[in-house]
Scaffold this motif. Structure first.
Motif: not given
Length: 225
Positions: A122-125, A205-214, A216-218
């Motif tokens: 998670a931290a690396k992602f 979200a303000a730093l660019g994380f979104d559902d698509e990245k979520a 990908e992590l999943t």
């Protein structure tokens, strides 16, 4: 009310013997000390303190579980355990809340805790997607403000409701997945993301994380060990 199930590390103290030589015709007295907070006199630079070290096997017991708002879970042996990295992330989250002198440990602190631990998937992602500890701290202060400089946080700032739900979400999702193994910081991170009205979600979200990245992590989070 959240039920805390973290056990304190219990270490059997070793005995130590010390003697001090006289220096400049004056004697120095060093009282015995222990792990339980007895006052310790600090010897002067001109004195020598000899401590005999005894080899020992530390006796420690740690229950790999985190606070839960569901009392029936507190003593359940069937639930998956939190990984060591997740436990450390939680501990670092509390520390970050204290550094910022906040009254509670919120989702923003949990997010910082993951980044402070730093070695999990998670931290690396997060770092790979440009979300760093420094940026999260800045966004946190911008969003929540600074605490009064004379205010001191509790030793263990209690979780906010959204942070507690993020932890319980992580447990639920691990159970739903049917995967064996421990609950990793990746589950915790997605738990933070699931709390859409929380400070942690808004900062991500303000730093660019979104559902698509979520998503990908999943797909890869069960590879985290």
């Amino acid at each position: 009310m959240a039920s805390h199930t973290l056990l304190v590390l219990s270490i059997s103290p070793s005995t130590s013997q010390s003697c001090c030589r006289k220096s400049n015709n004056s004697s120095l007295s060093v009282p015995r000390s222990s792990l339980f907070g007895n006052k310790l006199s600090i010897p002067s630079p001109n004195s020598r303190l000899f401590v005999r070290k005894h080899r020992r096997s530390p006796i420690s017991t740690v229950l790999f579980s985190l606070p839960t708002a569901k009392p029936d879970r507190a003593s359940s042996e069937k639930l998956p355990k939190w990984s060591a990295r997740a436990i450390k992330s939680f501990a670092m989250a509390e520390l970050e809340a204290r550094k910022l002198k906040y009254l509670n440990t919120g989702t923003e602190a949990l997010l910082m805790g993951i980044l402070v631990e730093g070695t999990s998937l998670a931290a690396k992602f997060l770092r790979a997607n440009g979300i760093t500890l420094l940026k999260v701290r800045e966004e946190t202060v911008n969003s929540l403000g600074k605490s009064d400089m004379y205010f001191f946080s509790p030793e263990h700032p209690p979780l906010t409701e959204s942070a507690q739900r993020a932890l319980d979400w992580a447990v639920d999702e691990k159970l739903k997945s049917g995967e064996s193994g421990e609950i990793t910081p990746a589950y915790l991170l997605l738990g933070i993301w699931s709390e859409k009205e929380s400070a942690g979600h808004k900062i991500m979200a303000a730093l660019g994380f979104d559902d698509e990245k979520a998503n990908e992590l999943t797909k890869s989070m069960n590879e985290d060990v």
